[in-house]
Design an enzyme around this catalytic site. Structure first.
Site, PDB file in Angstrom:
ATOM      1  N   GLY A 169       1.182   3.937 -18.450  1.00 50.51           N
ATOM      2  CA  GLY A 169      -0.047   4.715 -18.382  1.00 50.51           C
ATOM      3  C   GLY A 169      -1.214   3.858 -17.931  1.00 50.51           C
ATOM      4  N   GLY A 170      -2.372   4.101 -18.548  1.00 51.68           N
ATOM      5  CA  GLY A 170      -3.575   3.359 -18.183  1.00 51.68           C
ATOM      6  C   GLY A 170      -3.452   1.869 -18.416  1.00 51.68           C
ATOM      7  N   GLY A 404      -0.553 -11.648  19.329  1.00 51.91           N
ATOM      8  CA  GLY A 404      -1.567 -11.503  18.289  1.00 51.91           C
ATOM      9  C   GLY A 404      -1.190 -12.205  17.004  1.00 51.91           C
ATOM     10  CB  ALA A 405       2.074 -12.893  15.381  1.00 55.48           C
TER      11      ALA A 405
END
Length: 510
Positions: A169-170, A404-405
């Protein structure tokens, strides 16, 4: 005075008993230590200073007035790990199932405040049934208070969560906001909604282990950073990590006097990269040879295995390592690898830990699934993390650095400080064969022509010297000298200062 002292000792003894022998025995029967036993394993001997031992819950509903235990359901305090001050809370499952009450939350918040005040790491040992139902909204408010403290402490002190039982839960959101999460195999679980609720809502049958066990969260969800066999092994790994981390963002990564390997050349590194550019090798071997005493602490080893992240020391100085792993997906960047590395880079930057990056990346992983799941934005997370980092950044390209890598992996263009390449490095827009098929698509007649042009392109572009001639690579180094070159670079960069334009905070592409 004697009678008062006896009464004090009686109260202390009562608090140490937790929920009583029967519940302690039940905890042991599950293969779990108690809250206090965990603290004893974690901290140096005789260094634990406990706070709020006599705090009790304050609710009278549902017969709770007759059920009170000193300390309620959490043990809190400070202590030392290998001489380093830390603050710790350990939830006690033997008292109300470790459930969080208003008083329980206040105890946690108090030590979080103290850790922030003095600049010391915070370790939370979670073993709880969740919010205490008998207290209603007061327990929910307690969770909210803890969450807010987590946010305020983020980037100020290291926060480590150790899941040693249920966390549902939370309750899962506090660990989720901390820097590292460790779990215990078979006895710890994390989920927002449990198996019963899942079955009711979605008609899916799933066990606790499948839904939120250690294997799930270390290999699939990436929620957890490591999972170990039992409570003791897990706590020793936490001690090992704490030893590598600064106490707060006020500290810099400095050399510590310890035994470590010398900086003499390691000829075995000269043959690590195979002659065949399509043959993989184990990047972990390189990392273990670069760090002091071959002691590399890997983070998230079971998730996104095409990317390696972790800590090690170089001449006694803690360093964060990021490396492509050619053994998995040829070291390609994908969604999971990008997120994994980006979060790690940002952690290192928060706490002044230098970053060393080893690059062997043929590009971003292609595919419909990757595009539809947001490789553009997720790949940008890693780019952004490197670009914003102001700590010393040393990069070594061992083999492929394409497209781009190449830029994303801590290139000179993203404020890399020292960028080295091995002679085996290939820095180009793409692989030779693919480039040839585009450049000469109207001229190529047969496979022989393709092979000739590919060899020509490879000789001309697939090497580190063109990038070096433009100043994008500071030096092409012998592999055997890598450890020494890193050590010298970090020494030179230890007083680095770099500022960015004023901003309230950045807006990383989440």
């Amino acid at each position: 005075m004697t009678s008062i002292i006896e009464e004090l000792e009686k109260k202390r003894s009562q608090a140490r008993e937790g929920g009583g022998k029967k519940r302690v025995d039940a905890q042991h029967a599950r293969g779990k230590l108690t809250a206090r036993e965990r603290i004893d394993v974690l901290l140096d001997e005789d260094t634990f200073e406990e706070y709020d031992m006599y705090v009790e819950h304050r609710t009278n509903d549902f017969g709770m007035a007759k059920q009170k235990y000193p300390g309620d359901s959490v043990v809190t305090g400070s202590g030392k790990i290998n001489g380093k001050l830390v603050y710790v809370f350990s939830q006690d499952f033997t008292v109300f199932g470790g459930s969080l009450s208003e008083a329980h939350a206040e105890k946690i918040c108090k030590i979080m405040d103290m850790a922030l005040k003095v600049g010391a790491p915070l370790i939370g040992i979670n073993d709880s049934g969740g919010a205490r139902i008998q207290e209603g909204v007061a327990s929910l408010a307690g969770y909210g208070d803890v969450f807010q403290k987590n946010v305020l402490a983020s980037g100020v002190i290291p926060q480590i969560s150790v899941i040693m039982g249920p966390c549902a839960g939370g309750a899962v959101y506090s660990p989720a906001m901390t820097d590292f999460i460790f779990m215990v195999k078979d006895t710890s679980f994390m989920f927002v909604t449990g198996p019963d609720v899942v079955k009711t809502v979605t008609q899916e049958n799933v066990t606790q282990e499948e839904l939120g066990g250690a294997k799930t969260h270390t290999s699939k969800s990436s929620v957890a950073d490591g999972a170990y066999e039992n409570d003791i092994e897990t706590l020793y790994e936490v001690k090992r990590l704490i030893d590598l981390l600064p106490s707060s963002n006020r500290e810099k990564s400095i050399k510590q006097i310890s035994e470590y390997q010398d900086l003499s050349p390691d000829p075995s590194l000269d043959t690590l990269v195979p002659d065949n550019p399509n043959k993989p090798y184990d990047m972990l071997e390189l990392l273990n040879k670069v760090v002091d005493n071959s002691d590399f602490f890997q983070i998230q080893a079971e998730f996104a295995k095409n990317m390696i992240i972790g800590f090690g020391r170089v001449e006694g100085r803690t360093v964060g390592f990021v490396a492509n792993q050619p053994l998995v997906l040829a070291g390609c960047l994908d969604i999971d690898a990008s997120k994994k590395a980006a979060r790690f880079v940002r952690f290192c930057d928060c706490f002044n830990i230098p970053i060393v990056t080893f690059v062997d990346v043929p590009g971003f992983l292609p595919g419909v699934s990757q595009e539809h799941n947001g490789i553009i934005k997720n790949g940008a997370k890693l780019l952004y993390a490197y670009g914003e980092a102001t700590v010393p950044k040393v990069t070594i390209i061992t083999r492929k650095a394409y497209g781009g890598a190449y830029v994303v992996m801590a290139s000179k263009h993203l404020r890399g400080d020292i960028n080295y390449a091995w002679p085996t490095a290939e820095i180009a827009v793409m692989g030779a064969k693919g480039a040839v098929e585009i450049l000469y698509r109207n001229e190529l007649k047969n496979e022989k022509d393709i092979a000739e042009k590919t060899d020509e392109y490879t000789n001309q572009f697939a090497n580190p010297f063109i990038a070096s001639s433009r100043g994008f690579i500071d030096d092409v180094i012998k592999p055997q000298s890598t450890r020494k070159r890193i050590a010298v670079a970090l020494d030179n960069l230890q007083n680095k200062e770099l500022t960015s334009p004023y901003k309230k905070h950045d807006n990383i592409p989440l």
